[in-house]
Design a protein around this motif. Structure first.
Motif, PDB file in Angstrom:
ATOM      1  N   MET A 136      -9.181  -2.046   6.661  1.00 41.32           N
ATOM      2  CA  MET A 136      -9.050  -3.404   7.176  1.00 41.32           C
ATOM      3  C   MET A 136      -8.054  -4.187   6.324  1.00 41.32           C
ATOM      4  SD  MET A 136     -13.064  -4.408   7.656  1.00 41.32           S
ATOM      5  CE  MET A 136     -13.290  -4.377   5.892  1.00 41.32           C
ATOM      6  N   ARG A 137      -7.287  -5.022   6.977  1.00 38.35           N
ATOM      7  CA  ARG A 137      -6.422  -5.956   6.261  1.00 38.35           C
ATOM      8  C   ARG A 137      -7.227  -7.234   6.047  1.00 38.35           C
ATOM      9  NH1 ARG A 137      -2.636  -9.962   8.314  1.00 38.35           N
ATOM     10  NH2 ARG A 137      -1.411 -10.670   6.570  1.00 38.35           N
ATOM     11  N   VAL A 138      -7.356  -7.667   4.815  1.00 40.88           N
ATOM     12  CA  VAL A 138      -8.077  -8.887   4.476  1.00 40.88           C
ATOM     13  C   VAL A 138      -7.102 -10.051   4.629  1.00 40.88           C
ATOM     14  CG1 VAL A 138      -9.323 -10.096   2.647  1.00 40.88           C
ATOM     15  CG2 VAL A 138      -9.626  -7.619   2.946  1.00 40.88           C
ATOM     16  N   ASP A 139      -7.470 -11.043   5.445  1.00 40.02           N
ATOM     17  CA  ASP A 139      -6.551 -12.136   5.758  1.00 40.02           C
ATOM     18  C   ASP A 139      -7.273 -13.475   5.686  1.00 40.02           C
ATOM     19  OD1 ASP A 139      -4.669 -13.902   6.726  1.00 40.02           O
ATOM     20  OD2 ASP A 139      -4.186 -12.743   8.506  1.00 40.02           O
ATOM     21  N   THR A 140      -7.107 -14.180   4.574  1.00 39.60           N
ATOM     22  CA  THR A 140      -7.760 -15.483   4.423  1.00 39.60           C
ATOM     23  C   THR A 140      -7.097 -16.554   5.278  1.00 39.60           C
ATOM     24  OG1 THR A 140      -6.405 -16.014   2.497  1.00 39.60           O
ATOM     25  CG2 THR A 140      -8.550 -14.971   2.080  1.00 39.60           C
ATOM     26  N   GLY A 141      -5.937 -16.256   5.827  1.00 37.47           N
ATOM     27  CA  GLY A 141      -5.256 -17.201   6.707  1.00 37.47           C
ATOM     28  C   GLY A 141      -5.770 -17.161   8.137  1.00 37.47           C
ATOM     29  N   ALA A 142      -6.514 -16.135   8.470  1.00 41.35           N
ATOM     30  CA  ALA A 142      -7.073 -15.996   9.825  1.00 41.35           C
ATOM     31  C   ALA A 142      -8.530 -16.445   9.801  1.00 41.35           C
ATOM     32  CB  ALA A 142      -6.988 -14.546  10.288  1.00 41.35           C
ATOM     33  N   ALA A 143      -8.906 -17.293  10.722  1.00 42.64           N
ATOM     34  CA  ALA A 143     -10.299 -17.753  10.780  1.00 42.64           C
ATOM     35  C   ALA A 143     -11.222 -16.625  11.232  1.00 42.64           C
ATOM     36  CB  ALA A 143     -10.429 -18.950  11.724  1.00 42.64           C
ATOM     37  N   THR A 144     -10.843 -15.951  12.303  1.00 44.09           N
ATOM     38  CA  THR A 144     -11.721 -14.944  12.889  1.00 44.09           C
ATOM     39  C   THR A 144     -11.234 -13.535  12.580  1.00 44.09           C
ATOM     40  OG1 THR A 144     -10.490 -15.063  14.966  1.00 44.09           O
ATOM     41  CG2 THR A 144     -12.470 -16.406  14.806  1.00 44.09           C
ATOM     42  N   SER A 145     -12.151 -12.604  12.597  1.00 48.17           N
ATOM     43  CA  SER A 145     -11.830 -11.191  12.418  1.00 48.17           C
ATOM     44  C   SER A 145     -11.474 -10.612  13.775  1.00 48.17           C
ATOM     45  CB  SER A 145     -13.046 -10.451  11.847  1.00 48.17           C
ATOM     46  OG  SER A 145     -13.402 -10.987  10.597  1.00 48.17           O
ATOM     47  N   SER A 146     -10.583  -9.640  13.787  1.00 48.82           N
ATOM     48  CA  SER A 146     -10.210  -9.016  15.061  1.00 48.82           C
ATOM     49  C   SER A 146     -10.087  -7.510  14.895  1.00 48.82           C
ATOM     50  CB  SER A 146      -8.906  -9.605  15.599  1.00 48.82           C
ATOM     51  OG  SER A 146      -7.838  -9.342  14.732  1.00 48.82           O
ATOM     52  N   LEU A 147     -10.362  -6.814  15.989  1.00 45.67           N
ATOM     53  CA  LEU A 147     -10.352  -5.356  16.011  1.00 45.67           C
ATOM     54  C   LEU A 147      -9.522  -4.887  17.185  1.00 45.67           C
ATOM     55  CD1 LEU A 147     -11.588  -2.651  14.928  1.00 45.67           C
ATOM     56  CD2 LEU A 147     -13.418  -2.998  16.599  1.00 45.67           C
ATOM     57  N   HIS A 148      -8.680  -3.887  16.946  1.00 50.02           N
ATOM     58  CA  HIS A 148      -7.873  -3.303  18.016  1.00 50.02           C
ATOM     59  C   HIS A 148      -8.755  -2.408  18.888  1.00 50.02           C
ATOM     60  CE1 HIS A 148      -4.782  -1.313  20.258  1.00 50.02           C
ATOM     61  NE2 HIS A 148      -5.228  -0.142  19.849  1.00 50.02           N
ATOM     62  N   VAL A 149      -8.760  -2.684  20.181  1.00 49.93           N
ATOM     63  CA  VAL A 149      -9.488  -1.861  21.145  1.00 49.93           C
ATOM     64  C   VAL A 149      -8.615  -1.650  22.379  1.00 49.93           C
ATOM     65  CG1 VAL A 149     -11.748  -2.668  20.345  1.00 49.93           C
ATOM     66  CG2 VAL A 149     -10.664  -3.791  22.294  1.00 49.93           C
ATOM     67  N   ASP A 150      -8.966  -0.628  23.154  1.00 49.14           N
ATOM     68  CA  ASP A 150      -8.295  -0.327  24.414  1.00 49.14           C
ATOM     69  C   ASP A 150      -9.329  -0.235  25.525  1.00 49.14           C
ATOM     70  OD1 ASP A 150      -5.624   0.094  23.450  1.00 49.14           O
ATOM     71  OD2 ASP A 150      -6.240   2.052  22.689  1.00 49.14           O
ATOM     72  N   ASN A 151      -8.846  -0.287  26.756  1.00 48.18           N
ATOM     73  CA  ASN A 151      -9.656   0.005  27.942  1.00 48.18           C
ATOM     74  C   ASN A 151     -10.942  -0.816  28.017  1.00 48.18           C
ATOM     75  OD1 ASN A 151      -7.741   2.042  28.576  1.00 48.18           O
ATOM     76  ND2 ASN A 151      -8.791   3.431  27.173  1.00 48.18           N
ATOM     77  N   ILE A 152     -10.814  -2.125  27.890  1.00 45.79           N
ATOM     78  CA  ILE A 152     -11.991  -2.993  27.986  1.00 45.79           C
ATOM     79  C   ILE A 152     -12.446  -3.059  29.442  1.00 45.79           C
ATOM     80  CG2 ILE A 152     -12.887  -5.339  27.707  1.00 45.79           C
ATOM     81  CD1 ILE A 152     -10.894  -5.707  25.409  1.00 45.79           C
ATOM     82  N   GLU A 153     -13.724  -2.837  29.632  1.00 44.30           N
ATOM     83  CA  GLU A 153     -14.363  -2.867  30.955  1.00 44.30           C
ATOM     84  C   GLU A 153     -15.582  -3.770  30.871  1.00 44.30           C
ATOM     85  OE1 GLU A 153     -16.170   0.695  32.964  1.00 44.30           O
ATOM     86  OE2 GLU A 153     -14.416   1.604  31.988  1.00 44.30           O
ATOM     87  N   GLU A 154     -15.649  -4.773  31.711  1.00 43.64           N
ATOM     88  CA  GLU A 154     -16.805  -5.662  31.713  1.00 43.64           C
ATOM     89  C   GLU A 154     -17.849  -5.131  32.695  1.00 43.64           C
ATOM     90  OE1 GLU A 154     -17.684 -10.292  32.753  1.00 43.64           O
ATOM     91  OE2 GLU A 154     -15.827  -9.878  31.660  1.00 43.64           O
ATOM     92  N   PHE A 155     -19.136  -5.268  32.340  1.00 42.59           N
ATOM     93  CA  PHE A 155     -20.218  -4.877  33.242  1.00 42.59           C
ATOM     94  C   PHE A 155     -21.456  -5.714  32.939  1.00 42.59           C
ATOM     95  CE2 PHE A 155     -20.754  -2.185  29.546  1.00 42.59           C
ATOM     96  CZ  PHE A 155     -22.114  -1.998  29.398  1.00 42.59           C
ATOM     97  N   GLU A 156     -22.455  -5.609  33.794  1.00 42.22           N
ATOM     98  CA  GLU A 156     -23.684  -6.370  33.614  1.00 42.22           C
ATOM     99  C   GLU A 156     -24.827  -5.432  33.263  1.00 42.22           C
ATOM    100  OE1 GLU A 156     -26.409  -8.907  36.552  1.00 42.22           O
ATOM    101  OE2 GLU A 156     -24.366  -9.710  36.367  1.00 42.22           O
ATOM    102  N   ARG A 157     -25.652  -5.865  32.305  1.00 38.38           N
ATOM    103  CA  ARG A 157     -26.844  -5.115  31.918  1.00 38.38           C
ATOM    104  C   ARG A 157     -27.955  -6.140  31.681  1.00 38.38           C
ATOM    105  NH1 ARG A 157     -25.982  -1.320  27.053  1.00 38.38           N
ATOM    106  NH2 ARG A 157     -25.244   0.073  28.674  1.00 38.38           N
TER     107      ARG A 157
END
Length: 148
Positions: A29-50
């Motif tokens: 992970m790159r530590v970044d005090t200039g960024a408020a939120t943490s982010s993660l690289h992902v692919d193929n996001i699919e929304e569904f209901e559970r």
């Protein structure tokens, strides 16, 4: 010096983090005090209901040296958030909660999911996830040990 500052650990500009709920261990992970939120690289996001709740499925490539390896994950959606990216673009990103382990610490963080394929590191650790836990010395890298 406040009482809480005595329990803070030093970390460097790069550190290892594990997210057991997502099946990820020792992600750089790159530590970044200039960024408020943490982010993660992902692919193929699919929304569904559970169970009448909004969930997503997505792929993570946890090894930057082996992009063919991927982990398929599922998570409940906490929210969607408009984020200004490092290139000043406004993006709408999914936000999830997941457990992060670094060294001997383990806690829940909010994580935005995005396309970081143009970035060197797959995860950026922002300051909201570090509050009360760490000091950052950008002169160093990998101060905390990797998970065994």
């Amino acid at each position: 010096m406040s009482k809480s500052s005595k329990t803070k650990q030093m970390i460097g500009a790069l550190e290892y983090g594990s997210m057991p709920e997502l099946g990820i261990s020792n992600l750089v992970m790159r530590v970044d005090t200039g960024a408020a939120t943490s982010s993660l690289h992902v692919d193929n996001i699919e929304e569904f209901e559970r169970d009448n709740e909004r969930w997503i499925r997505f792929d993570i490539h946890p090894d930057i040296h082996d992009v063919a390896r991927k982990v398929r994950c599922e998570s409940k959606v906490l929210s969607q958030k408009k984020i200004k990216s490092s290139t000043a673009d406004r993006q709408r990103r999914y936000v999830i909660n997941t457990r992060l382990q670094m060294g001997t610490r383990s806690w829940k963080i909010k994580l935005t999911l995005t396309d970081r394929s143009e970035m060197t590191y797959l995860m950026l650790l922002g300051r909201q996830a570090m509050v009360g836990k760490f000091y950052v010395d950008p002169e160093y890298e990998f101060i905390l040990p990797a998970q065994s």
